[in-house]
Design a protein around this motif. Structure first.
Motif, PDB file in Angstrom:
ATOM      1  N   SER A 205       1.403  -1.433   0.063  1.00  0.00           N
ATOM      2  CA  SER A 205      -0.008  -0.103   0.023  1.00  0.00           C
ATOM      3  C   SER A 205       0.856   1.360  -0.250  1.00  0.00           C
ATOM      4  O   SER A 205       1.620   1.078   0.296  1.00  0.00           O
ATOM      5  CB  SER A 205      -1.085  -0.836   0.971  1.00  0.00           C
ATOM      6  OG  SER A 205      -1.787  -0.988   1.522  1.00  0.00           O
ATOM      7  N   VAL A 206       0.334   2.064  -0.186  1.00  0.00           N
ATOM      8  CA  VAL A 206       0.417   3.848  -0.028  1.00  0.00           C
ATOM      9  C   VAL A 206       0.407   3.864   1.123  1.00  0.00           C
ATOM     10  O   VAL A 206      -1.179   4.220   1.231  1.00  0.00           O
ATOM     11  CB  VAL A 206       0.705   4.670  -1.488  1.00  0.00           C
ATOM     12  CG1 VAL A 206      -0.939   4.406  -2.397  1.00  0.00           C
ATOM     13  CG2 VAL A 206       0.951   6.302  -0.664  1.00  0.00           C
ATOM     14  N   SER A 207       0.462   5.129   1.700  1.00  0.00           N
ATOM     15  CA  SER A 207      -0.015   5.406   3.385  1.00  0.00           C
ATOM     16  C   SER A 207       0.759   6.472   3.167  1.00  0.00           C
ATOM     17  O   SER A 207       1.484   7.301   3.557  1.00  0.00           O
ATOM     18  CB  SER A 207       0.520   4.256   4.238  1.00  0.00           C
ATOM     19  OG  SER A 207       0.232   5.100   5.688  1.00  0.00           O
ATOM     20  N   LEU A 208      -0.664   7.285   4.094  1.00  0.00           N
ATOM     21  CA  LEU A 208      -0.272   8.456   4.354  1.00  0.00           C
ATOM     22  C   LEU A 208      -0.974   9.946   5.133  1.00  0.00           C
ATOM     23  O   LEU A 208      -2.317   8.399   5.811  1.00  0.00           O
ATOM     24  CB  LEU A 208      -0.668  10.193   2.861  1.00  0.00           C
ATOM     25  CG  LEU A 208       0.176   9.301   1.548  1.00  0.00           C
ATOM     26  CD1 LEU A 208      -0.960   8.868   0.936  1.00  0.00           C
ATOM     27  CD2 LEU A 208       0.105  10.837   0.697  1.00  0.00           C
ATOM     28  N   CYS A 209      -0.553  10.178   6.336  1.00  0.00           N
ATOM     29  CA  CYS A 209      -0.809  10.748   7.385  1.00  0.00           C
ATOM     30  C   CYS A 209      -0.727  11.906   7.595  1.00  0.00           C
ATOM     31  O   CYS A 209       0.808  12.758   7.940  1.00  0.00           O
ATOM     32  CB  CYS A 209      -1.004  10.143   8.959  1.00  0.00           C
ATOM     33  SG  CYS A 209      -1.323  10.410  10.421  1.00  0.00           S
ATOM     34  N   PHE A 210      -1.885  13.482   7.930  1.00  0.00           N
ATOM     35  CA  PHE A 210      -1.479  14.400   8.162  1.00  0.00           C
ATOM     36  C   PHE A 210      -1.784  15.066   9.038  1.00  0.00           C
ATOM     37  O   PHE A 210      -2.934  14.916   9.978  1.00  0.00           O
ATOM     38  CB  PHE A 210      -2.551  14.967   6.519  1.00  0.00           C
ATOM     39  CG  PHE A 210      -2.608  14.550   5.058  1.00  0.00           C
ATOM     40  CD1 PHE A 210      -2.194  15.888   4.571  1.00  0.00           C
ATOM     41  CD2 PHE A 210      -3.167  13.315   4.979  1.00  0.00           C
ATOM     42  CE1 PHE A 210      -1.984  14.996   3.039  1.00  0.00           C
ATOM     43  CE2 PHE A 210      -3.002  13.033   3.559  1.00  0.00           C
ATOM     44  CZ  PHE A 210      -2.194  14.259   2.715  1.00  0.00           C
ATOM     45  N   SER A 211      -0.999  15.893   9.951  1.00  0.00           N
ATOM     46  CA  SER A 211      -1.036  16.231  10.731  1.00  0.00           C
ATOM     47  C   SER A 211      -0.498  18.081  11.421  1.00  0.00           C
ATOM     48  O   SER A 211      -0.364  18.337  10.300  1.00  0.00           O
ATOM     49  CB  SER A 211      -0.137  15.430  11.977  1.00  0.00           C
ATOM     50  OG  SER A 211      -0.446  16.429  13.585  1.00  0.00           O
ATOM     51  N   GLU A 212      -1.849  18.169  12.148  1.00  0.00           N
ATOM     52  CA  GLU A 212      -1.606  19.911  12.029  1.00  0.00           C
ATOM     53  C   GLU A 212       0.104  20.465  12.863  1.00  0.00           C
ATOM     54  O   GLU A 212       0.419  21.375  13.434  1.00  0.00           O
ATOM     55  CB  GLU A 212      -2.535  20.707  13.353  1.00  0.00           C
ATOM     56  CG  GLU A 212      -3.734  20.978  12.349  1.00  0.00           C
ATOM     57  CD  GLU A 212      -5.345  20.975  12.574  1.00  0.00           C
ATOM     58  OE1 GLU A 212      -5.065  20.933  13.665  1.00  0.00           O
ATOM     59  OE2 GLU A 212      -5.518  21.164  12.039  1.00  0.00           O
TER      60      GLU A 212
ATOM     61  N   TYR B 225      -3.778   2.732   0.773  1.00  0.00           N
ATOM     62  CA  TYR B 225      -4.680   2.453  -0.768  1.00  0.00           C
ATOM     63  C   TYR B 225      -3.702   1.283  -0.689  1.00  0.00           C
ATOM     64  O   TYR B 225      -3.044   1.127  -1.518  1.00  0.00           O
ATOM     65  CB  TYR B 225      -4.142   3.581  -1.427  1.00  0.00           C
ATOM     66  CG  TYR B 225      -4.998   3.048  -2.951  1.00  0.00           C
ATOM     67  CD1 TYR B 225      -6.577   3.144  -3.078  1.00  0.00           C
ATOM     68  CD2 TYR B 225      -4.322   2.043  -3.810  1.00  0.00           C
ATOM     69  CE1 TYR B 225      -6.751   3.001  -4.465  1.00  0.00           C
ATOM     70  CE2 TYR B 225      -4.787   2.499  -4.702  1.00  0.00           C
ATOM     71  CZ  TYR B 225      -6.346   3.160  -5.630  1.00  0.00           C
ATOM     72  OH  TYR B 225      -6.676   1.877  -6.559  1.00  0.00           O
ATOM     73  N   ASN B 226      -4.380   0.477  -1.014  1.00  0.00           N
ATOM     74  CA  ASN B 226      -3.901  -1.812  -1.681  1.00  0.00           C
ATOM     75  C   ASN B 226      -3.437  -1.064  -2.274  1.00  0.00           C
ATOM     76  O   ASN B 226      -4.330  -1.202  -3.897  1.00  0.00           O
ATOM     77  CB  ASN B 226      -4.249  -2.063  -1.044  1.00  0.00           C
ATOM     78  CG  ASN B 226      -4.187  -3.378  -1.642  1.00  0.00           C
ATOM     79  OD1 ASN B 226      -2.971  -3.784  -1.738  1.00  0.00           O
ATOM     80  ND2 ASN B 226      -4.602  -4.491  -0.476  1.00  0.00           N
ATOM     81  N   LEU B 227      -2.571  -1.143  -3.085  1.00  0.00           N
ATOM     82  CA  LEU B 227      -2.347  -0.831  -4.935  1.00  0.00           C
ATOM     83  C   LEU B 227      -2.476  -1.896  -6.018  1.00  0.00           C
ATOM     84  O   LEU B 227      -2.158  -1.590  -6.552  1.00  0.00           O
ATOM     85  CB  LEU B 227      -0.265  -0.629  -4.921  1.00  0.00           C
ATOM     86  CG  LEU B 227      -0.241   0.828  -4.496  1.00  0.00           C
ATOM     87  CD1 LEU B 227       1.102   0.913  -3.630  1.00  0.00           C
ATOM     88  CD2 LEU B 227      -0.814   2.340  -5.162  1.00  0.00           C
ATOM     89  N   ALA B 228      -2.469  -3.253  -5.086  1.00  0.00           N
ATOM     90  CA  ALA B 228      -2.254  -4.180  -5.587  1.00  0.00           C
ATOM     91  C   ALA B 228      -3.741  -4.376  -5.889  1.00  0.00           C
ATOM     92  O   ALA B 228      -4.441  -4.555  -7.337  1.00  0.00           O
ATOM     93  CB  ALA B 228      -1.971  -5.435  -4.731  1.00  0.00           C
TER      94      ALA B 228
END
Length: 252
Positions: A98-105, A118-121
């Motif tokens: 997967s591609v993994s993103l976490c957004f923080s202030e 998001y599971n790229l496969a």
């Protein structure tokens, strides 16, 4: 930047990364091309995935903490990025990466406001915002299993456990989502030396918590002060409230 912006950006990144990975033959994906900022070998697949993600993130006012390049940018919004979580699987055609993103202030997990995996496969999309957690657009919740005779993802079993099943899939971001949507009842990473890095797990932790999960260190302490930093490592015990307390006793 708000959570709607973060979702839009994440989807654009997922599309871009999936495109470049899908176009790369398996034998090309596994080639060693150097060392990442995390001190581990960089595969060709890691590099192209990160480049595809950063191409989009560099347009935004963000500070990105990412596996291969380290810290990129100097914006007020912090992003923990793993452009290819599950590299071993990706290089062998095992469909769990997967591609993994976490957004923080801020540079701390407690100030996160959006998580995306998001599971790229398979194309399965998980995300969480202020309204809850979602898989392919449908609301998800963790399981309500309260017994230790449950279905567990655990790194690594070091004794006999009372679990019904134990599995390892090789992608912490994806596995935390398997916990978040109730496919598995708990996720544990209890490896000595805290092998899990913040960018591996931040998005999955956020999604799991918004799905009703309790996610802590193995001593029960909060993960909120974990920093979006290349040096930050952690262990994890994740389950619903009732099962979590039993798991803490089990792994201590």
């Amino acid at each position: 930047m708000d959570e709607k912006d973060a979702l839009r950006i994440s989807r654009e990144i997922a599309k871009n990364v999936r495109k470049v990975i899908a176009a790369m033959p398996l034998k090309e994906r596994s080639k060693d091309i150097g060392m990442g900022k995390d001190g581990t070998p960089t595969k060709a697949a890691d590099k192209v995935a990160e480049e595809a993600a950063l191409e989009i993130l560099k347009r935004e006012k963000v500070t990105v903490v990412t596996e291969e390049s380290g810290v990129v940018g100097d914006g007020d919004i912090f992003v923990a990025l793993d452009p290819l979580d599950g590299t071993f699987n990706a290089t062998r055609g095992v469909p769990v990466y997967s591609v993994s993103l976490c957004f923080s202030e801020s540079d701390k997990l407690k100030d996160a406001f959006f998580g995306y995996v998001y599971n790229l496969a398979t194309g399965d999309e998980y995300y969480a915002d202020s309204t809850g957690s979602y898989r392919n657009g449908e609301r998800i919740r963790v399981s309500n299993e309260s017994s230790l005779y449950c279905n567990a993802i655990i790194y690594y079993p070091n004794k006999t456990y009372p679990f019904k099943r134990m599995r390892i899939f090789g992608s912490a971001a994806t596995e935390l989502c398997f916990f978040a949507d109730g496919s598995f009842d708990c996720f544990l990473d209890i490896r000595p030396g805290k092998m899990l890095r913040i960018y591996d797990a931040a998005a999955g932790i956020f999604i799991a918590e918004r799905a009703g999960g309790k996610v802590t260190e193995i001593d029960g302490s909060s993960l909120g002060n974990k920093k979006f930093d290349m040096q930050e490592r952690l262990n994890i015990v994740a389950a619903n409230e009732k099962l979590h307390a039993k798991l803490l006793e089990l792994v201590r």
